[in-house]
Design a protein around this motif. Structure first.
Motif, PDB file in Angstrom:
ATOM      1  N   UNK A  36      76.748  78.728  12.899  1.00 36.04           N
ATOM      2  CA  UNK A  36      77.772  77.445  12.689  1.00 36.04           C
ATOM      3  C   UNK A  36      78.043  77.478  11.291  1.00 36.04           C
ATOM      4  N   UNK A  37      79.358  77.123  11.354  1.00 32.42           N
ATOM      5  CA  UNK A  37      79.898  76.856   9.781  1.00 32.42           C
ATOM      6  C   UNK A  37      80.896  75.798   9.933  1.00 32.42           C
ATOM      7  N   UNK A  38      81.150  75.031   8.751  1.00 34.50           N
ATOM      8  CA  UNK A  38      82.130  74.136   8.850  1.00 34.50           C
ATOM      9  C   UNK A  38      82.960  74.216   7.594  1.00 34.50           C
ATOM     10  N   UNK A  39      84.167  73.456   7.678  1.00 31.93           N
ATOM     11  CA  UNK A  39      85.255  73.542   6.672  1.00 31.93           C
ATOM     12  C   UNK A  39      85.790  72.123   6.689  1.00 31.93           C
ATOM     13  N   UNK A  40      85.762  71.740   5.473  1.00 27.33           N
ATOM     14  CA  UNK A  40      86.181  70.197   5.058  1.00 27.33           C
ATOM     15  C   UNK A  40      87.729  70.454   4.291  1.00 27.33           C
ATOM     16  N   UNK A  41      88.456  69.652   4.544  1.00 28.55           N
ATOM     17  CA  UNK A  41      89.760  69.551   3.912  1.00 28.55           C
ATOM     18  C   UNK A  41      89.593  69.988   2.476  1.00 28.55           C
ATOM     19  N   UNK A  42      90.490  70.931   1.909  1.00 27.59           N
ATOM     20  CA  UNK A  42      90.214  71.404   0.552  1.00 27.59           C
ATOM     21  C   UNK A  42      89.215  72.202   0.195  1.00 27.59           C
ATOM     22  N   UNK A  47      78.156  77.618   5.249  1.00 25.95           N
ATOM     23  CA  UNK A  47      77.067  77.805   6.447  1.00 25.95           C
ATOM     24  C   UNK A  47      76.668  76.585   6.579  1.00 25.95           C
ATOM     25  N   UNK A  48      76.393  76.386   8.031  1.00 22.63           N
ATOM     26  CA  UNK A  48      75.511  75.264   8.553  1.00 22.63           C
ATOM     27  C   UNK A  48      74.118  75.706   8.949  1.00 22.63           C
ATOM     28  N   UNK A  49      74.330  76.360   9.866  1.00 23.63           N
ATOM     29  CA  UNK A  49      72.989  76.975  10.575  1.00 23.63           C
ATOM     30  C   UNK A  49      73.145  78.127  11.456  1.00 23.63           C
ATOM     31  N   UNK A  50      71.838  78.757  11.691  1.00 26.32           N
ATOM     32  CA  UNK A  50      71.954  80.026  12.222  1.00 26.32           C
ATOM     33  C   UNK A  50      70.637  80.203  13.187  1.00 26.32           C
ATOM     34  N   UNK A  51      70.770  81.259  14.145  1.00 29.45           N
ATOM     35  CA  UNK A  51      69.698  81.075  14.975  1.00 29.45           C
ATOM     36  C   UNK A  51      69.667  82.757  15.422  1.00 29.45           C
ATOM     37  N   UNK A  52      68.573  83.430  15.363  1.00 27.84           N
ATOM     38  CA  UNK A  52      68.610  84.798  15.437  1.00 27.84           C
ATOM     39  C   UNK A  52      68.347  85.049  17.181  1.00 27.84           C
ATOM     40  N   UNK A  53      68.713  86.466  17.546  1.00 31.70           N
ATOM     41  CA  UNK A  53      68.906  86.881  18.817  1.00 31.70           C
ATOM     42  C   UNK A  53      67.585  86.276  19.594  1.00 31.70           C
ATOM     43  N   UNK A  54      66.333  86.443  19.070  1.00 38.74           N
ATOM     44  CA  UNK A  54      65.267  85.964  19.849  1.00 38.74           C
ATOM     45  C   UNK A  54      64.969  84.680  20.133  1.00 38.74           C
ATOM     46  N   UNK A  55      66.017  83.966  19.083  1.00 38.60           N
ATOM     47  CA  UNK A  55      65.686  82.407  19.213  1.00 38.60           C
ATOM     48  C   UNK A  55      64.517  81.654  18.644  1.00 38.60           C
ATOM     49  N   UNK A  56      63.719  82.635  17.776  1.00 40.40           N
ATOM     50  CA  UNK A  56      62.636  82.336  17.459  1.00 40.40           C
ATOM     51  C   UNK A  56      62.669  81.977  15.625  1.00 40.40           C
ATOM     52  N   UNK A  57      63.730  82.334  15.311  1.00 42.85           N
ATOM     53  CA  UNK A  57      64.196  81.952  13.982  1.00 42.85           C
ATOM     54  C   UNK A  57      65.342  81.161  13.638  1.00 42.85           C
ATOM     55  N   UNK A  93      85.733  70.651  10.220  1.00 42.73           N
ATOM     56  CA  UNK A  93      85.908  71.414  11.603  1.00 42.73           C
ATOM     57  C   UNK A  93      84.596  72.262  11.441  1.00 42.73           C
ATOM     58  N   UNK A  94      83.913  72.195  12.448  1.00 41.38           N
ATOM     59  CA  UNK A  94      82.846  73.002  12.676  1.00 41.38           C
ATOM     60  C   UNK A  94      83.317  74.365  13.739  1.00 41.38           C
ATOM     61  N   UNK A  95      82.899  75.597  13.111  1.00 45.36           N
ATOM     62  CA  UNK A  95      83.012  76.848  13.870  1.00 45.36           C
ATOM     63  C   UNK A  95      81.888  77.377  14.343  1.00 45.36           C
ATOM     64  N   UNK A  96      81.814  77.821  15.406  1.00 42.93           N
ATOM     65  CA  UNK A  96      80.759  78.928  15.926  1.00 42.93           C
ATOM     66  C   UNK A  96      80.951  80.285  15.620  1.00 42.93           C
ATOM     67  N   UNK A  97      80.144  81.152  15.337  1.00 43.97           N
ATOM     68  CA  UNK A  97      80.474  82.387  15.359  1.00 43.97           C
ATOM     69  C   UNK A  97      79.383  83.594  15.863  1.00 43.97           C
ATOM     70  N   UNK A 118      85.067  80.915  16.859  1.00 42.54           N
ATOM     71  CA  UNK A 118      85.912  80.024  17.862  1.00 42.54           C
ATOM     72  C   UNK A 118      86.964  79.388  17.078  1.00 42.54           C
ATOM     73  N   UNK A 119      87.598  78.390  17.524  1.00 36.35           N
ATOM     74  CA  UNK A 119      88.709  77.861  16.969  1.00 36.35           C
ATOM     75  C   UNK A 119      88.592  76.575  16.292  1.00 36.35           C
ATOM     76  N   UNK A 120      87.113  76.368  16.681  1.00 39.74           N
ATOM     77  CA  UNK A 120      86.771  74.837  15.595  1.00 39.74           C
ATOM     78  C   UNK A 120      86.920  73.630  16.587  1.00 39.74           C
ATOM     79  N   UNK A 121      86.039  72.581  16.091  1.00 41.02           N
ATOM     80  CA  UNK A 121      85.986  71.385  16.791  1.00 41.02           C
ATOM     81  C   UNK A 121      85.638  70.544  15.621  1.00 41.02           C
ATOM     82  N   UNK A 122      86.652  69.389  15.743  1.00 44.91           N
ATOM     83  CA  UNK A 122      86.588  68.449  14.396  1.00 44.91           C
ATOM     84  C   UNK A 122      85.694  67.562  14.618  1.00 44.91           C
TER      85      UNK A 122
END
Length: 127
Positions: A36-42, A47-57, A93-97, A118-122
């Motif tokens: 998850x990432x985010x972008x504020x105006x200007x 980076x916000x958060x990430x989770x590995x494929x196993x879901x354990x980190x 605006x928060x984006x997943x990737x 993704x297209x993002x969510x405000x």
């Protein structure tokens, strides 16, 4: 190709909570680190958060530690971001990737490590 659709954003008062969802289609996300990432105006995307494929980190930006929780449901091909104790500075605006390569999470905090967005969510947090 992977399509990502975020949802769950909105307007909330400071101290409130929101749960963002990111539904993936076109490919299973189970072998991939999700971020998850985010972008504020200007401002630049951060980076916000990430989770590995196993879901354990899990990995969080310092300002989100203890307030945000990332999780995934591979059966539903969906990733979540639970956001608590929201602050006005969380407004963005928060984006997943989806990570560019499977079974890889070394550079989880770089947007270059992600291939699909993704297209993002405000998210707006009022004081």
């Amino acid at each position: 190709q992977v399509q990502l659709v975020e949802s769950g954003g909105g307007l909330v008062q400071a101290g409130g909570s929101l749960r963002l969802s990111c539904a993936a289609s076109g490919r299973t996300i189970s072998p991939y680190t999700m971020g998850w990432f985010r972008q504020a105006p200007g401002k630049e995307r951060e980076f916000v958060a990430a989770l590995n494929w196993r879901g354990d980190s899990t990995y969080y930006a310092d300002s989100m530690k203890g307030r945000f929780t990332i999780s995934r449901d591979n059966a539903k091909n969906t990733v979540f971001l639970q956001m608590n104790s929201l602050k006005p500075e969380d407004t963005a605006v928060y984006y997943c990737a989806v990570a560019r390569y499977p079974f890889y999470s070394e550079t989880y905090d770089s947007s270059l490590s992600y291939a699909y967005w993704g297209q993002g969510t405000q998210v707006t947090v009022s004081s």
